[in-house]
Design a protein around this motif. Structure first.
Motif: not given
Length: 132
Positions: A127-132, A59-74
């Motif tokens: 924060k920039w949120v990716v729109m799917e 769960e923490l790994k998935a949250q970390y990966e999601s957070l890193m994607k958000e960081y990279e997009w921003n």
């Protein structure tokens, strides 16, 4: 040479005859005292704890990966070129320009022929949120 006392009598040099004070039975007919086999209990406990820890880790790994994607997009959007102040709640489109530099625009991908990178919405936390 005879014994001073019979085998079934509990006697210690410090306490004397103390069978009535012990927390366990001491006569010959008493049930055998056995140590419980806790190995299987420990194994089950270790297995259960390891499963729970692995689940939490995933769960923490998935949250970390999601957070890193958000960081990279921003990081990508904030480093893009734009000559206006973005409005919270508005939808913007990120493109790659002919010069290879990313730029932000209000123009939708269907309205022109530019290389579209992604569509984003600016939230109240800036924060920039990716729109799917």
């Amino acid at each position: 040479m005879g014994k001073e006392r019979p085998d079934n009598v509990v006697y210690s040099n410090e306490e004397g005859y103390n069978a009535s004070l012990l927390s366990y039975s001491t006569n010959v007919g008493a049930p055998v005292i056995r140590v419980d086999d806790v190995v299987s209990w420990k194994s089950r406990g270790i297995t259960n704890v390891n499963k729970e820890l692995e689940l939490k880790f995933n769960e923490l790994k998935a949250q970390y990966e999601s957070l890193m994607k958000e960081y990279e997009w921003n990081e990508l959007v904030y480093s893009a070129r734009f000559a206006f102040e973005p409005v919270i709640g508005e939808i913007y489109h990120l493109y790659r320009g002919d010069d290879g530099i990313h730029f932000l625009s209000l123009i939708a991908p269907s309205e022109w022929n530019k290389e579209h990178i992604g569509t984003f919405k600016l939230n109240s936390d800036k924060k920039w949120v990716v729109m799917e």
